[in-house]
Design a protein around this motif. Sequence first.
Motif, PDB file in Angstrom:
ATOM      1  N   LYS A 130       0.839  -1.204   0.000  1.00 15.08           N
ATOM      2  CA  LYS A 130       0.000   0.000   0.000  1.00 15.08           C
ATOM      3  C   LYS A 130       0.871   1.249   0.000  1.00 15.08           C
ATOM      4  CE  LYS A 130      -3.865   2.173   2.477  1.00 15.08           C
ATOM      5  NZ  LYS A 130      -4.720   2.267   1.280  1.00 15.08           N
ATOM      6  N   GLY A 131       0.531   2.224  -0.873  1.00 17.91           N
ATOM      7  CA  GLY A 131       1.261   3.478  -0.962  1.00 17.91           C
ATOM      8  C   GLY A 131       2.364   3.480  -2.008  1.00 17.91           C
ATOM      9  N   LYS A 132       2.696   2.326  -2.576  1.00 20.87           N
ATOM     10  CA  LYS A 132       3.757   2.251  -3.572  1.00 20.87           C
ATOM     11  C   LYS A 132       3.187   2.427  -4.983  1.00 20.87           C
ATOM     12  CE  LYS A 132       7.158   1.170  -0.714  1.00 20.87           C
ATOM     13  NZ  LYS A 132       8.350   2.036  -0.522  1.00 20.87           N
ATOM     14  N   ASN A 133       4.060   2.867  -5.905  1.00 21.41           N
ATOM     15  CA  ASN A 133       3.701   2.996  -7.316  1.00 21.41           C
ATOM     16  C   ASN A 133       4.354   1.866  -8.111  1.00 21.41           C
ATOM     17  OD1 ASN A 133       2.236   5.471  -7.016  1.00 21.41           O
ATOM     18  ND2 ASN A 133       4.187   6.541  -6.867  1.00 21.41           N
ATOM     19  N   TYR A 134       3.642   1.370  -9.105  1.00 21.58           N
ATOM     20  CA  TYR A 134       4.142   0.244  -9.898  1.00 21.58           C
ATOM     21  C   TYR A 134       3.963   0.537 -11.389  1.00 21.58           C
ATOM     22  CZ  TYR A 134       4.121  -2.219  -5.453  1.00 21.58           C
ATOM     23  OH  TYR A 134       4.358  -2.576  -4.142  1.00 21.58           O
ATOM     24  N   LEU A 164       1.116   3.248 -15.109  1.00 21.00           N
ATOM     25  CA  LEU A 164       1.470   3.375 -13.698  1.00 21.00           C
ATOM     26  C   LEU A 164       0.251   3.069 -12.847  1.00 21.00           C
ATOM     27  CD1 LEU A 164       3.558   6.684 -13.774  1.00 21.00           C
ATOM     28  CD2 LEU A 164       4.430   4.340 -13.698  1.00 21.00           C
ATOM     29  N   LEU A 165       0.452   2.266 -11.827  1.00 22.23           N
ATOM     30  CA  LEU A 165      -0.613   1.927 -10.897  1.00 22.23           C
ATOM     31  C   LEU A 165      -0.160   2.289  -9.492  1.00 22.23           C
ATOM     32  CD1 LEU A 165      -2.872  -1.155 -10.686  1.00 22.23           C
ATOM     33  CD2 LEU A 165      -1.454  -0.588  -8.712  1.00 22.23           C
ATOM     34  N   THR A 166      -0.993   3.031  -8.773  1.00 14.72           N
ATOM     35  CA  THR A 166      -0.714   3.373  -7.383  1.00 14.72           C
ATOM     36  C   THR A 166      -1.543   2.475  -6.479  1.00 14.72           C
ATOM     37  OG1 THR A 166      -0.262   5.686  -7.951  1.00 14.72           O
ATOM     38  CG2 THR A 166      -0.745   5.199  -5.644  1.00 14.72           C
ATOM     39  N   ALA A 167      -0.862   1.789  -5.573  1.00 13.95           N
ATOM     40  CA  ALA A 167      -1.554   0.900  -4.634  1.00 13.95           C
ATOM     41  C   ALA A 167      -2.148   1.742  -3.510  1.00 13.95           C
ATOM     42  CB  ALA A 167      -0.578  -0.137  -4.090  1.00 13.95           C
ATOM     43  N   SER A 199     -11.122  -1.504  -8.885  1.00 10.25           N
ATOM     44  CA  SER A 199     -11.040  -0.353  -7.956  1.00 10.25           C
ATOM     45  C   SER A 199      -9.793   0.509  -8.142  1.00 10.25           C
ATOM     46  CB  SER A 199     -11.109  -0.828  -6.495  1.00 10.25           C
ATOM     47  OG  SER A 199     -12.281  -1.567  -6.260  1.00 10.25           O
ATOM     48  N   HIS A 200      -9.047   0.337  -9.224  1.00 11.89           N
ATOM     49  CA  HIS A 200      -7.825   1.110  -9.447  1.00 11.89           C
ATOM     50  C   HIS A 200      -7.878   1.838 -10.784  1.00 11.89           C
ATOM     51  CE1 HIS A 200      -6.397  -1.630  -6.312  1.00 11.89           C
ATOM     52  NE2 HIS A 200      -5.362  -0.829  -6.127  1.00 11.89           N
ATOM     53  N   ASN A 201      -7.334   3.058 -10.785  1.00 10.47           N
ATOM     54  CA  ASN A 201      -7.097   3.771 -12.033  1.00 10.47           C
ATOM     55  C   ASN A 201      -5.699   3.450 -12.549  1.00 10.47           C
ATOM     56  OD1 ASN A 201      -9.557   5.129 -12.302  1.00 10.47           O
ATOM     57  ND2 ASN A 201      -8.905   6.791 -10.958  1.00 10.47           N
ATOM     58  N   LEU A 202      -5.517   3.616 -13.849  1.00 14.20           N
ATOM     59  CA  LEU A 202      -4.233   3.392 -14.500  1.00 14.20           C
ATOM     60  C   LEU A 202      -3.817   4.674 -15.203  1.00 14.20           C
ATOM     61  CD1 LEU A 202      -5.146  -0.040 -16.137  1.00 14.20           C
ATOM     62  CD2 LEU A 202      -3.881   0.296 -13.999  1.00 14.20           C
ATOM     63  N   THR A 203      -2.546   5.033 -15.095  1.00 17.82           N
ATOM     64  CA  THR A 203      -2.021   6.194 -15.817  1.00 17.82           C
ATOM     65  C   THR A 203      -1.186   5.690 -16.985  1.00 17.82           C
ATOM     66  OG1 THR A 203      -1.941   7.526 -13.795  1.00 17.82           O
ATOM     67  CG2 THR A 203      -0.648   8.305 -15.677  1.00 17.82           C
ATOM     68  N   VAL A 204      -1.684   5.871 -18.206  1.00 18.41           N
ATOM     69  CA  VAL A 204      -0.976   5.409 -19.400  1.00 18.41           C
ATOM     70  C   VAL A 204       0.178   6.370 -19.689  1.00 18.41           C
ATOM     71  CG1 VAL A 204      -1.167   4.840 -21.846  1.00 18.41           C
ATOM     72  CG2 VAL A 204      -3.113   4.438 -20.306  1.00 18.41           C
ATOM     73  N   VAL A 205       1.405   5.838 -19.783  1.00 17.32           N
ATOM     74  CA  VAL A 205       2.581   6.674 -20.036  1.00 17.32           C
ATOM     75  C   VAL A 205       3.278   6.310 -21.345  1.00 17.32           C
ATOM     76  CG1 VAL A 205       2.991   7.199 -17.600  1.00 17.32           C
ATOM     77  CG2 VAL A 205       4.028   5.155 -18.605  1.00 17.32           C
ATOM     78  N   ALA A 206       2.949   5.157 -21.923  1.00 20.23           N
ATOM     79  CA  ALA A 206       3.560   4.774 -23.197  1.00 20.23           C
ATOM     80  C   ALA A 206       2.646   3.778 -23.902  1.00 20.23           C
ATOM     81  CB  ALA A 206       4.942   4.164 -22.995  1.00 20.23           C
ATOM     82  N   VAL A 207       2.639   3.859 -25.236  1.00 22.04           N
ATOM     83  CA  VAL A 207       1.881   2.929 -26.065  1.00 22.04           C
ATOM     84  C   VAL A 207       2.814   2.389 -27.134  1.00 22.04           C
ATOM     85  CG1 VAL A 207      -0.066   2.617 -27.631  1.00 22.04           C
ATOM     86  CG2 VAL A 207      -0.291   4.136 -25.646  1.00 22.04           C
ATOM     87  N   ASP A 208       2.906   1.067 -27.220  1.00 19.15           N
ATOM     88  CA  ASP A 208       3.814   0.412 -28.170  1.00 19.15           C
ATOM     89  C   ASP A 208       5.237   0.926 -27.997  1.00 19.15           C
ATOM     90  OD1 ASP A 208       1.858  -1.231 -29.204  1.00 19.15           O
ATOM     91  OD2 ASP A 208       1.257   0.218 -30.721  1.00 19.15           O
TER      92      ASP A 208
END
Length: 208
Positions: A12-16, A67-70, A35-44
């Motif tokens: 909990k609290g870490k970013n992956y 990126l996923l934040t727990a 229950s989690h949002n995802l931050t897209v930082v790269a495609v292909d």
Amino acid sequence: MYAGTAKFPVRKGKNYLLRIVNAAVYNHLFFMVASHNLTVVAVDTSYTKPYITDILVLSSGQIADVLLTANQAKAKYYMAAKVYTTHSEANIDNTTTTAILSYVGSKSSTTPILPEYNDTATVTNFREASDVAILQAYHFHIDDVYTTDFPSNPPIEYNYNGDVDKTLWVPISGTRVKVNEYNATVQVVFEGTNIFQADKPSNAYSRL
């Protein structure tokens, strides 16, 4: 209950950083983490302007780095994927594949609610969020794609040929543009980002 299902422990609290690959040969896939949002930082494997979403839509062979934040309560959260298609349900494999995002010390579990297999509206919304080019945003006045504060000169002066101060090692994220008049002559200086070895800058001139 979880026999044979892949489990990924998180704290909990870490970013992956997750790399999601659609290995299907013919099918598009929906992908969600309960229950989690995802931050897209790269495609292909190409960096893109980061954007937040609760669902991915990946075509065959496509790759997304997210990126996923727990940041949820300690529990086991299912990661799930299923087919998207406009064909009849009778002609597709409409099963759901899963893995588990397991918070250390968790006991309960939560499963995401994926869209229906033919939910084209969700696909369209995802594509619109991820595929807006800078010129498209400029011509159609789409907000939140770029800013117009790209500096004409370096905002901070330092030794550009090496011995960079540690406070400048981490770049500032942003998508900034400089609008120039038609037929203007522009000089662009390309400077390497190697902070341990000096790089000589390169110059380029262009008439717009």
